[in-house]
Design a protein around this motif. Structure first.
Motif: not given
Length: 264
Positions: A188, A113-114, A110, A232, A238-239, A118, A185, A121
């Protein structure tokens, strides 16, 4: 208690904020913003390395971030200026990382995500890494606070006091690499530097001492993480970027408030 993903996300954000805030003060004082950005961009190459070698993402990102920082520190001021080298390292490592990730066979990655984080998660193992890394950064800063501060204020004064400014810069480099490794994490690779710079810049408007600025920056960063997480969740945005946007809005408010206080 940790089964609630929002609680885990909140703890991750607070952990990152407590470490990034005080460290960001040194980044601001030393004008190392671009250095932090270059180290953060190298994180994607670290992700590719970790996936290829089947090791933890934390270990891969930490190794590459340290290597990138060592390259800049070793080559700076020779054939090219430091800012030129930072630009080369920042963009080349990011591009190489994206290419390397795309070449990995049988691995689903993902990238968003990086790149942008994210935080929703985050699992229990991620929390342990984030808080362990944050504790290590805070412990390192507490241990070397006076030498770091002296070397930051005046290199000649540091030499006269028996302090090696190059050693203190390496301490900051290690701390930056640790923050990058734990922050990927949460916000990003593209937004890590903002969590170092914005809270420290906001705290500068109210601080009366270096220690006060570091404490305020930590509180501001942790508060931005919590407020951004709530915003968010409420607006379904997007957080990671929302956390940074909230921090930026807080900086604008702090700047205006600081000016108003100075005028009174």
């Amino acid at each position: 208690m940790l089964d609630d993903f929002l609680l885990r996300a909140a703890l991750a954000g607070v952990g990152l904020g407590l470490a990034a805030g005080p460290l960001g003060c040194f980044v601001v004082w030393r004008r190392m913003a671009y250095f932090g950005d270059a180290t953060a961009h190298a994180a994607i190459l670290g992700v590719a390395l970790a996936l290829a070698l089947e090791i933890s993402i934390f270990a891969g990102v930490l190794a590459v971030a340290l290597a990138a920082a060592a390259v800049v520190a070793g080559l700076g001021g020779r054939a090219h200026s430091t800012d030129t080298l930072l630009g080369v390292v920042a963009h080349s490592t990011l591009a190489l990382g994206l290419v390397a990730v795309s070449l990995l066979d049988g691995v689903r990655v993902d990238l968003l995500g990086y790149l942008f984080g994210d935080i929703l998660a985050v699992g229990r193992a991620d929390l342990a890494v984030i808080w362990g890394g944050a504790a290590a950064v805070l412990g390192l800063l507490a241990w070397r606070w006076r030498p770091l501060l002296t070397a930051t204020l005046n290199a000649d004064l540091a030499f006269a006091s028996g302090i090696d400014p190059r050693r203190e810069r390496m301490v900051l480099t290690l701390a930056l690499a640790l923050v990058v490794a734990v922050a990927i994490k949460v916000v990003g690779a593209l937004l890590i530097a903002s969590m170092l710079i914005i809270p420290a810049a906001a705290a500068r408007s109210f601080a009366r001492s270096p220690e006060g600025m570091a404490a305020l920056a930590a509180l501001f960063a942790a508060g931005a993480a919590l407020a951004g997480l709530g915003a968010s969740f409420h607006w379904d945005t997007p957080t990671g970027p929302t956390i940074v946007a909230v921090a930026a809005a807080g900086f604008a408010v702090a700047l205006a408030a600081g000016r108003a206080i100075r005028q009174d």
